[in-house]
Motif scaffolding. Sequence first.
Motif, PDB file in Angstrom:
ATOM      1  N   TYR A  21       0.829  -1.206   0.000  1.00 53.78           N
ATOM      2  CA  TYR A  21       0.000   0.000   0.000  1.00 53.78           C
ATOM      3  C   TYR A  21       0.867   1.260   0.000  1.00 53.78           C
ATOM      4  O   TYR A  21       0.600   2.225  -0.740  1.00 53.78           O
ATOM      5  N   SER A  22       1.885   1.270   0.846  1.00 54.12           N
ATOM      6  CA  SER A  22       2.746   2.452   0.932  1.00 54.12           C
ATOM      7  C   SER A  22       3.558   2.639  -0.349  1.00 54.12           C
ATOM      8  O   SER A  22       3.793   3.771  -0.786  1.00 54.12           O
TER       9      SER A  22
ATOM     10  N   PHE B 124       1.785   4.605  -3.129  1.00 54.51           N
ATOM     11  CA  PHE B 124       1.868   6.057  -2.984  1.00 54.51           C
ATOM     12  C   PHE B 124       3.267   6.564  -3.362  1.00 54.51           C
ATOM     13  O   PHE B 124       3.405   7.606  -4.005  1.00 54.51           O
TER      14      PHE B 124
ATOM     15  N   PHE C 213      -4.246   8.537  -6.312  1.00 46.64           N
ATOM     16  CA  PHE C 213      -3.988   8.073  -4.951  1.00 46.64           C
ATOM     17  C   PHE C 213      -4.263   9.151  -3.908  1.00 46.64           C
ATOM     18  O   PHE C 213      -4.771   8.836  -2.824  1.00 46.64           O
ATOM     19  N   THR C 214      -3.920  10.387  -4.206  1.00 49.87           N
ATOM     20  CA  THR C 214      -4.080  11.434  -3.188  1.00 49.87           C
ATOM     21  C   THR C 214      -5.477  12.041  -3.177  1.00 49.87           C
ATOM     22  O   THR C 214      -6.034  12.314  -2.116  1.00 49.87           O
TER      23      THR C 214
ATOM     24  N   ARG D 195      -8.467   8.126  -3.953  1.00 53.51           N
ATOM     25  CA  ARG D 195      -8.536   7.045  -2.965  1.00 53.51           C
ATOM     26  C   ARG D 195      -8.473   7.564  -1.534  1.00 53.51           C
ATOM     27  O   ARG D 195      -9.272   7.163  -0.690  1.00 53.51           O
ATOM     28  N   ALA D 196      -7.538   8.424  -1.262  1.00 52.34           N
ATOM     29  CA  ALA D 196      -7.350   8.871   0.123  1.00 52.34           C
ATOM     30  C   ALA D 196      -8.342   9.945   0.547  1.00 52.34           C
ATOM     31  O   ALA D 196      -8.712  10.035   1.714  1.00 52.34           O
ATOM     32  N   ARG D 197      -8.803  10.786  -0.415  1.00 51.00           N
ATOM     33  CA  ARG D 197      -9.663  11.906  -0.045  1.00 51.00           C
ATOM     34  C   ARG D 197     -10.907  12.036  -0.915  1.00 51.00           C
ATOM     35  O   ARG D 197     -11.644  13.006  -0.791  1.00 51.00           O
TER      36      ARG D 197
ATOM     37  N   ALA E 107     -13.230   7.442  -0.225  1.00 52.03           N
ATOM     38  CA  ALA E 107     -12.199   7.425   0.819  1.00 52.03           C
ATOM     39  C   ALA E 107     -12.613   6.539   1.988  1.00 52.03           C
ATOM     40  O   ALA E 107     -11.767   5.898   2.622  1.00 52.03           O
TER      41      ALA E 107
ATOM     42  N   TYR F 138     -11.453   3.126   1.231  1.00 47.74           N
ATOM     43  CA  TYR F 138      -9.994   3.002   1.306  1.00 47.74           C
ATOM     44  C   TYR F 138      -9.527   2.926   2.749  1.00 47.74           C
ATOM     45  O   TYR F 138      -8.705   2.062   3.100  1.00 47.74           O
ATOM     46  N   TRP F 139     -10.042   3.803   3.606  1.00 47.90           N
ATOM     47  CA  TRP F 139      -9.564   3.797   4.986  1.00 47.90           C
ATOM     48  C   TRP F 139     -10.123   2.616   5.775  1.00 47.90           C
ATOM     49  O   TRP F 139      -9.504   2.165   6.741  1.00 47.90           O
TER      50      TRP F 139
ATOM     51  N   ILE G 125      -7.538   0.075   4.955  1.00 45.80           N
ATOM     52  CA  ILE G 125      -6.297   0.298   5.701  1.00 45.80           C
ATOM     53  C   ILE G 125      -6.449  -0.171   7.150  1.00 45.80           C
ATOM     54  O   ILE G 125      -5.568  -0.853   7.704  1.00 45.80           O
TER      55      ILE G 125
END
Length: 517
Positions: free
Chosen positions: A368-369, A372, A387-388, A391-393, A397, A400-401, A404
Amino acid sequence: MTTMHPDEAAARRLAGLSTGELPTYPVAPGTGDGSLVDDPAVRAPLVLNNRSIHDITEIVCGYAERPPGRWWLPVFGLSFTLAQVAAVLILYLVITGIGVWGMNNQVDWAWDITNFVFWIGIGHAGTLISAILCLLKQKWRTAVNRSAEAMTIFAVICAATFPGIHIGRQWMAWFLFPIPNSNEIWPNFRSPLLWDVFAVSTYGTVSLLFWYMGMIPDFATLRDRADLRLRRNAEGARVLPFLSLRADTVRAYIYGFLALGWRFSSRHWHRYEVAYLVLAGISTPLVLSVHSIVSFDFATSVLPGWHTTIFPPYFVAGAIFGGFAMVLLLLIPARELFPNMKDLITLRHIENMAKIVLATGMIVGFAYSMEFFIAWYSANVYESYLFTNVRARGPYAWAYWTMIFCNVVSPQVFWMRWARQSPLVVFIVSILVTIGMWFERFVIIVTSLHRAFLPSEWHMYWPTLVDIGIFVGSCGIFLTLFLLFLRFLPVFAMAEIKAILPQADPHGHGDHANGGH
């Protein structure tokens, strides 16, 4: 750990003077159920309560010969009902068309392929436990390999459903295979979608052979026991009250057919062990190749989020991660519900599988890391945006979280020994990991499709009740098959478990090392 032996209790049971569950014996303090031994001079037992070879036969055969607990029928009824829901919704899908799904022109792969990849991944733990751990001579695998192999077969059956129904014209699914036809239509051999067909069919075939061949000696044991009861007792339990056909007659014929004439001769055992080793060698590369080929469905494209070389190892690690979580999810309740199963599936087995979940979870978290990092390092604006900002925002999201938290954060509790040795904690983490691995496939597929290169192509995806119902129904199919396996087939490989008992050691001298083996 104890120096007590069940000789007297076994003699009373064989003489008909005692009935019920097999006896249990006290264990040393600080060793949990007796298997959590930290002394390097003492080998932790893999079978508890000093079970004899005869005890193993009675325990394992008893699951297939005796009626299950009261819990089995309600759970089976619920799972079978869910399976019928899937059948009805699939029929509705075929009649109406895939427009009943939530897919659209932009997100044209959604829950169908998400579920396909999810179920294929679930089956990886069975092959790893059976093949790789067998080649590595890991004796603790003997208690869980048969159930994990069965889980592999059932997961492949569920997975194979989705490619067949998502093509729209389901009656044309046979065109997936390179079969000569009058239209001279051939699949594209350069397409990873065709590679999927060969990989999954090969994987399912080899896994089925591996699973079935391992059960042949146990089928012969069940056959001989049924035949012996028929010879000793002219009146026995009947299949139905109004039929004269006896249950042991049915068992003798069915298990006898499945045993393929096995007679426990030295020649049979020699051929069996050679074939088992060959199949283990064939299955080992399949563990790595199948999910690598599945990952090529995405990695060979040019879409941001898919076009990356990390996918093959990332998918393989994730498949093993989710597969072991499913093994724990099934076996922890089973060892509580079936009598004497805790003697065969010990806390040591649970701890070992929890360690594998932790290790593979760390690999998945690293992947995952790295996604990014590569998005930043490549200086690709589309990749970075995905990705930013997506997926993350973005609007997904929350998915995605959730992924995680379930896949990266929750397994970290296994760094603590008490968590690895607690069936309740392991069970809860297994549930979270299973949820997280489904969301992983959802995030990979949907978030990469719903916002492509042009803003005019952006579109949201929301599942319909048919989407949800077919997935829940596939879970019902999986659970129904697993419950039937627990009820009618040998759940453990009796010969392999007997081989790790102290009595099977030709160099053993009594109860050496306080009963360890």
